[in-house]
Design an enzyme around this catalytic site. Structure first.
Site, short mmCIF file in Angstrom:
data_model
loop_
_atom_site.label_atom_id
_atom_site.label_comp_id
_atom_site.label_asym_id
_atom_site.label_seq_id
_atom_site.Cartn_x
_atom_site.Cartn_y
_atom_site.Cartn_z
N ASP A 63 0.87 -1.17 0.00
CA ASP A 63 0.00 0.00 0.00
C ASP A 63 0.91 1.23 0.00
OD1 ASP A 63 -1.66 2.17 0.68
OD2 ASP A 63 -3.00 0.90 1.86
N TYR A 151 -8.12 15.34 -7.85
CA TYR A 151 -7.39 14.37 -8.68
C TYR A 151 -6.42 15.10 -9.61
CZ TYR A 151 -6.45 11.00 -12.38
OH TYR A 151 -5.83 10.19 -13.31
#
Length: 254
Positions: A63, A151
């Protein structure tokens, strides 16, 4: 750089663009392809091994939001096994402007942290051999999709970071370039959340315009790897590979 006989680490190599790129990479015959991804996919790993049995494909759960120290520990294991790594691909990304902190953590901070960790092994100031980094950014780093400003900003940050890495190559021995896909038909873009729900149909609206397949993007990605141009800003859009000339509006003069 020729992919044949190289050792490659691919962060998020099992995603939409990632998996097709992994397929194209193993066809080119690297010695090792090490995939780091959050979710294990044994079927995909088996497929990659079957495409080219001469390539050693390994998987480690990872991760990108973990602390740098944890990433360094994982990389120490990988380097101990492979001895050398030639290319790091940072490919983790999410598109969901409801998840503000995670978007920044995955799309930008994760890229920075993984890069920082591998410098422990590559930086020539520490006796390292140098290496190559390919960061998957986005065309939204050039011009934002304004309905997903978080984003878009995270990808612009990743692009700026990559450009700086390239300028630092004479000091670190580590070169870098960015991979900037246009709108690509992946699960990522079929349905996603705009910031504050300013446009609930943003995913549908994007797909009303010309797009590219993940395979088209992957094939051009491999071409960019083979070109191996430090500081290159590659636009992978509509099945084309384009070298973008960055316009300089300001210079620190240092």
């Amino acid at each position: 750089m020729a992919i044949a006989n190289k050792n490659i680490i691919f962060v998020a190599g099992l995603g939409g663009i990632g998996l097709d790129t992994s397929r194209e990479i193993v066809k080119s015959g690297p010695k090792n392809l090490v995939i780091l991804d959050r979710i294990e996919n044994p079927t995909a790993i088996a497929e990659l091994k079957a495409i080219n049995p001469k390539v050693t494909v390994t998987f480690y759960p990872y991760d990108v939001t973990v602390p740098v120290a944890e990433t360094t520990k994982l990389l120490k294991t990988i380097f101990a096994k492979l001895k050398t790594v030639d290319l790091l691909i940072n490919g983790a990304g999410i598109l969901d402007d409801h998840q503000i902190e995670r978007t920044i953590a995955v799309n930008f901070t994760g890229t920075v942290n993984t890069t920082t960790a591998i410098m422990e092994f590559w930086d020539k100031r520490k006796g390292g051999p140098g290496g190559v980094i390919a960061n998957i950014c986005s065309v939204t780093g050039f011009n934002a999709i304004y309905q997903v400003p978080v984003y878009s900003a995270s990808k612009a940050a990743a692009l700026s970071f990559t450009n700086s890495l390239a300028r630092l190559a004479p000091i670190t021995g580590v070169t870098a370039y960015s991979i900037n896909p246009g709108i690509t038909r992946t699960p990522l873009v079929h349905k996603f959340n705009s910031w504050l729900d300013v446009e609930p149909r943003v995913g549908e609206l994007l797909l009303e315009h010309p797009t590219q397949t993940t395979l088209e993007c992957a094939q051009n990605f491999v071409k960019a790897i083979e070109a191996n141009q430090n500081g290159a800003i590659w636009q992978l859009d509509l099945g084309r590979l384009i070298s973008v000339e960055w316009t300089k509006h300001w210079d620190s003069h240092i």
